[in-house]
Structures are given as structure tokens and as C-alpha cells.
Design an enzyme around this catalytic site. Structure first.
Site, short mmCIF file in Angstrom:
data_model
loop_
_atom_site.label_atom_id
_atom_site.label_comp_id
_atom_site.label_asym_id
_atom_site.label_seq_id
_atom_site.Cartn_x
_atom_site.Cartn_y
_atom_site.Cartn_z
N LEU A 1 -12.92 -41.84 -79.77
CA LEU A 1 -14.09 -41.03 -80.13
C LEU A 1 -14.74 -41.50 -81.43
CD1 LEU A 1 -12.89 -37.44 -79.15
CD2 LEU A 1 -14.31 -39.04 -77.85
N ASN B 1 -9.73 -55.67 -74.67
CA ASN B 1 -8.33 -55.84 -75.04
C ASN B 1 -7.50 -54.77 -74.35
OD1 ASN B 1 -5.83 -55.90 -76.30
ND2 ASN B 1 -6.62 -55.94 -78.38
N ASP C 1 -2.72 -47.83 -81.30
CA ASP C 1 -3.57 -48.56 -80.35
C ASP C 1 -4.70 -49.31 -81.04
OD1 ASP C 1 -4.37 -49.17 -77.56
OD2 ASP C 1 -6.18 -48.16 -78.21
N HIS D 1 -2.74 -49.22 -71.29
CA HIS D 1 -3.54 -50.22 -70.57
C HIS D 1 -2.74 -51.43 -70.04
CE1 HIS D 1 -3.43 -51.77 -74.63
NE2 HIS D 1 -4.47 -51.05 -75.06
N ASN E 1 -7.27 -44.86 -84.28
CA ASN E 1 -7.85 -45.95 -85.08
C ASN E 1 -9.27 -45.62 -85.54
OD1 ASN E 1 -8.75 -46.16 -82.43
ND2 ASN E 1 -8.86 -48.39 -82.46
N ASP F 1 -9.43 -45.83 -71.73
CA ASP F 1 -9.58 -46.68 -72.91
C ASP F 1 -11.06 -46.79 -73.28
OD1 ASP F 1 -9.05 -48.28 -75.09
OD2 ASP F 1 -8.50 -50.06 -73.94
#
EC number: 3.5.2.3
Length: 428
Positions: free
Chosen positions: A59, A276, A150, A230, A90, A303
Site C-alpha cells: 500500500l 521480483n 518482503d 510469491h 517495506n 503482490d
């Protein structure tokens, strides 16, 4: 009007039924229910699912509001049929303290388009050197149970072990971004035939698989829960399958784009395909689909990684990695899993609502469509097929790999605890 009657919907793809919502709760489910002065939503031919839950959303707020905010991201989520999302850590500052996770949690409550559950960082500043305030984040108002660095891998085995030991005390889970950094220095795309032909730095499958192998063994040793973010290679599937056969408490997710797209698209040098982990081969795509169907891979997670125009509209090497996905996820899953016969709609509900809610302990979400349950629901026009137009996205960013591609399915309505957040495809 507090009552809503959803008339003639195929609940989880089954026989048509009526669903009566009273306030925040599903009051009755059955055929031929009286409208009881309720607002009637005609749903003949459409599929009714429990509200979708995304265990992996970026977000960006605080710090990168130029790409997304909690408001725009949750509006995108509601447009895609989601009633709960887990926000990755992150941000700037990193969500590694009780103060930051509480800020994100409260922003989600204020905006009201879906529930926002913050994910806490595993290490301070995502630097991999010192454990973050895991206990304080869990005990905060946000009640964090999922922790992840992540975007970066917790590549130090001792640090990963300590994190697994710490979260075990309160039943938490560490969600690992599996990427051995020394094997991916300068990597730009999947290592293989295409990378060799294009002269781009290769990202080998073993960089993902080696971390997953190590972490499932650590989880077994500690007796803790680990979740694989992922997952993208056929080899990773086999490692998770082996770990589950041993009774190791591991779960795994796959993104919609890894179910559909391959590294052949990188031949265009269009940075929209830079992500990624990278897009893999057709063999990997087919293995991921089969693993999602047979339960080796537990869930679909988007993701969702928004970026402003200038971070993507540039040469390949300088472009940011990531794709938006909240508003197209269900359509891609329909295309790759339902249309192909690998999953029915009950299976989609399991992988996109029931299981992610269970893994993340999202209270009130991932519940059956039955009387007495919270009215977190998604109505889908599965017969629709149309071209993806990012100009109509609710997300602040437009970095979708599906622009102009025809995909099936369209979310027409989303209800969060009985309140409509999306009506006839339009946000309320």
C-alpha cells in the site's frame, strides 16, 4: 436500508440461491426468500463468493504516497472483490515498530473500503541485522501476526531461526521473500535461454529454491510456521511438496502473474514485465497451476506493487520491479484455473478467501456464505469478457502487464460487513 437481498446468485458456483443480509450479518440463505422490504440485487447467473483476502499487498503509505496510499489501495482492493488485505512492511519508515503498524491499521479503519492488516518487518529497517519489535507489534492495536522483510530476503540463517522461534510464542508466521542475494546480484530476469539471448543478467531458480529448502528445515527444527511469498519455480513446488509430506508447517502463495505470464514477454523490453521474482518459463507456469490445484501451493496473493509512471516508463535496467494486481487478480485466476478446469469456484474461494484468512488470522474473513456469518461478500459476473483498461483503475498506479489483454470475469459488487463498497462495478 439495512437489509439487502442478493437474488439468484450461484453461491460458490453452485445452485442459485438467495442471500439475505441484515446489517453486518448474513441472516438467511435459501431459495425463494421474501424480500422483506430489502434492497434487491438481481444476481441471476452470477457467482457469489466470500470476500477475497490478499495476504500480500503493497500500500506504500507511509512514504511513497506518489505510487499508492491506504485509501487508493483499498479502493483498488474493493474493486477487485477484496474485503481484507495484508499490507507489507517495506514502507518509509519501515513498519518495524508498533507505532508504524498502528498508523497503517488506523488508516485502513478510517477509509473503510476493506480491512487492512499490517505485516510487521522481521528485522529493523529490513536490514537483516537485528530483529524488529515483533512482540510489541503483535501486542499493539494492529495485532500483527504475520512478519516479512518482503522486497528483501532474510538471508542470514541465524536471524531467520531467531525470528521463527520468537513468533512461535504467539502463533505468528514469518513470510519469507526467498531470494539468495549473492546469486542474484545484477539479475534482471529469469536465468535461461531468453536471458542469454537478450544479454540480461540472469536470476537463477536456485536462488529461490535454496532459501526455501533452508527455511522449511529451520521451521521443522524450531517447530514454527513459515510462509513462502510469491513462489515462482517448478523446483520450489517440489521442495514445498516434500516439506508438507514431512509434516512441516509451511504454506506458500503464487501470484496471478506467475500463473499466466512467461519470460518470453521480456523480449519486448517493456519494463511492465519486470518483477521480483521474475517471470519464469512455460514449464514453471504449468507446474505452478498444477500445484495450486492440488493444494501444494495454498493461496493466490497479488503482490500488488504500484509504482509511479516515471519509475516504469524508462529503460529496462533502470525500471522498478513490480506490477499492480488487485483489480485483475480474480480475472487472471478465472482465466488460468477455472477456464482450464483446474479449479471450480469453490476452489477459488478456498485459495483466495478461506485459506489466506486462516494463514493470516483475519477475523471475520474467509467465512462460509451461511446464516450468522459476517456479510463479507463478492459478486462476480463470470460471463463477462473484456479488455483491461488501466485508465479505469482505482489504484494510483497503472503498471499492469495486462493492458489491452482480454480477460474474463468482472466483480460487480463487494460488501464489507453488509456495507456495499462496490455497486454495479462502481465504488460507493
Amino acid at each position: 436500508m439495512s437489509k439487502i437481498l442478493i437474488r439468484g446468485a450461484k453461491v460458490l458456483g453452485g445452485e442459485p440461491q438467495d442471500v439475505l443480509i441484515d446489517g453486518e450479518i448474513i441472516e438467511r440463505v435459501g431459495a425463494g426468500l421474501p424480500d422483506d422490504d430489502a434492497l434487491v440485487v438481481e444476481a441471476e447467473g452470477k457467482v457469489l463468493l466470500p470476500g477475497l483476502v490478499d495476504l500480500h499487498t503493497h500500500l506504500r503509505e507511509p512514504g511513497r504516497e506518489d505510487s499508492e496510499t491506504v485509501l487508493t489501495g483499498t479502493r483498488a482492493a474493493a474493486s477487485g472483490g477484496y474485503t481484507a488485505v495484508f499490507a507489507m512492511a517495506n514502507t518509509f519508515p519501515v513498519a518495524d515498530t508498533a507505532g508504524v503498524v498502528e498508523q497503517v491499521y488506523r488508516l485502513g479503519q478510517e477509509h473503510g473500503y476493506c480491512d487492512v492488516q499490517p505485516i510487521g518487518a522481521v528485522t529493523v529497517g529490513l536490514e537483516g541485522k537485528k530483529l524488529a519489535e515483533l512482540g510489541a507489534m503483535h501486542e499493539s492495536a494492529a495485532g500483527v501476526t504475520v512478519f516479512s522483510d518482503d522486497g528483501k530476503c532474510v538471508d542470514d540463517a541465524v536471524m531467520m531461526r531467531r525470528a521463527l522461534e520468537y513468533v512461535k510464542a504467539f502463533g505468528g508466521v514469518v513470510a519469507q521473500h526467498a531470494q539468495e542475494p549473492r546469486l542474484t546480484e545484477g539479475a534482471q530476469m529469469n536465468e535461461g535461454v531468453v536471458s542469454a539471448e537478450l544479454g540480461l543478467g540472469g536470476w537463477p531458480a536456485v536462488a529461490e529454491e535454496s532459501i526455501i529448502a533452508r527455511d522449511v528445515l529451520l521451521a521443522e527444527h524450531v517447530g514454527s510456521r513459515v510462509h513462502i511469498c510469491h513462489l515462482s519455480t517448478a523446483g520450489s513446488v517440489e521442495i514445498v511438496r516434500w516439506a508438507k509430506s514431512r509434516g512441516i508447517d509451511v504454506t506458500a502463495e503464487v501470484t496471478p502473474h506467475h500463473l499466466l505470464l512467461t519470460d518470453e514477454l521480456v523480449r519486448t523490453y517493456n519494463p511492465v514485465y519486470k518483477v521480483n521474482p521474475p517471470l519464469r518459463t512455460e514449464r514453471d507456469v504449468l507446474a505452478l497451476r498444477e500445484a495450486l490445484a492440488d493444494g501444494t501451493i495454498d493461496i493466490v496473493a497479488t503482490d500488488h506493487a504500484p509504482h509511479p509512471h516515471e519509475d516504469k516508463d524508462c529503460e529496462w535496467g533502470a525500471a522498478a520491479m513490480g506490477m499492480v494486481g488487485l483489480e485483475t487478480a480474480l480475472s487472471v485466476v478465472q482465466e488460468t484455473m477455472v477456464t482450464t478446469g483446474l479449479l471450480d469456484w469453490a476452489g477459488v474461494a478456498d485459495r483466495m478467501s478461506f485459506k489466506p484468512a486462516k494463514i493470516g488470522r483475519a477475523a471475520g474473513h474467509g467465512r462460509p456464505v451461511s446464516a450468522g456469518e459476517p456479510a463479507n461478500l463478492t459478486l462476480v459476473d463470470t460471463a463477462y469478457r473484456g479488455s483491461v483498461d488501466p485508465a479505469g483503475f482505482a489504484s494510483r498506479s497503472r503498471n499492469t502487464p495486462y493492458e489491452g489483454r482480454e480477460l474474463p470475469g468482472r466483480v460487480t459488487h463487494t460488501w464489507l460487513r453488509g456495507k456495499a463498497t462496490l455497486v454495479d462495478g462502481k465504488l460507493t
